[in-house]
Design a protein around this motif. Structure first.
Motif: not given
Length: 239
Positions: A72, A75, A87-91, A113, A115, A144, A194
């Motif tokens: 990650v 985020f 949420p936004t995640f850069d993977l 993604v 949790y 996202w 994270l």
């Protein structure tokens, strides 16, 4: 006697020439006899060398397996104080290929993604391959979510883990359905942390039979078929 001597010498030369001609004929005949065998052996050698060479090279890859991992890189929008988050995640996806003569590929798929069982985001992952005893990666893969509800127990645990720098999410990649002996799809499960940008431990790769969507029209069609085949119903409809 001189004439007789010369004649004898000429006869010897003639005999020698005949002997040499006979030896040549014998050698030529022997060569022609063995020529098909020599050509066959050379042809077999030309065919067998690649057949033996490549399996030998591939055998050096035995016991080695590619490793998939996810990091990650960044985020945002993951606020534990809010009941619904955006949420936004850069993977970053990596394939470590330890083999020299094999190739590991990740097909175009979808990353989800989550949790603690709560789905947070999803996004498309492009297909790419790893090869030649190297590590190949694809970065800036975005996942996202908008207005995603997060249960209270998950938000409390997330706040605690983020404060300690130990928060991790589950990233699952589901590939397209393929037909082999049966319909199967590849599922890759990863658990990156994270806030650190480090690669996750090696992902778990498995194949599973996909769950087909529930088709209401198909259910109605089967119900009509059962009614037509039912003797009691048929007697009522057609007295």
């Amino acid at each position: 006697m001189g004439a007789h001597g010369r004649g004898t010498a000429d006869e010897r030369l003639l005999i020698d020439d005949e002997d040499r001609g006979g030896c040549f004929d014998q050698a030529s005949g022997f060569f022609m006899d063995i020529l098909p065998g020599v050509l066959g052996a050379l042809l077999a050698l030309v065919i067998m060398v690649p057949l033996l060479y490549y399996p030998y090279q591939w055998s050096s890859d035995n016991g080695k397996h590619p490793e998939y991992s996810v990091a990650v890189a960044g985020f945002s929008g993951l606020d534990p104080a809010r009941a619904a988050v955006d949420p936004t995640f850069d993977l970053t996806f990596r394939i470590k290929e330890p083999r020299k003569w094999s190739t590991a590929c990740l097909e175009r798929s979808t990353a989800v993604v989550s949790y603690r069982g709560a789905r947070l985001a999803s996004g498309p992952v492009p297909g790419f391959c790893g090869r030649n005893e190297d590590t190949t990666e694809v970065s800036s893969v975005m996942a996202w979510g908008v207005g995603v509800p997060v249960p209270q127990f998950a938000r409390a645990r997330l706040a605690d883990e983020l404060a300690r720098g130990e928060a991790a999410v589950d990233v699952v990649l589901t590939g397209p359905v393929r037909f082999r002996i049966n319909y199967v799809q590849t599922v890759i499960e990863c658990k990156p942390r994270l806030g650190r940008g480090e690669a996750s431990p090696p992902c778990l790769v498995r194949e599973e039979v996909p769950t087909l969507p529930d088709d209401a029209a198909r259910r109605q069609q089967l119900a009509r078929k059962q009614l037509r085949l039912s003797p009691g119903v048929s007697s009522k409809i057609h007295p």
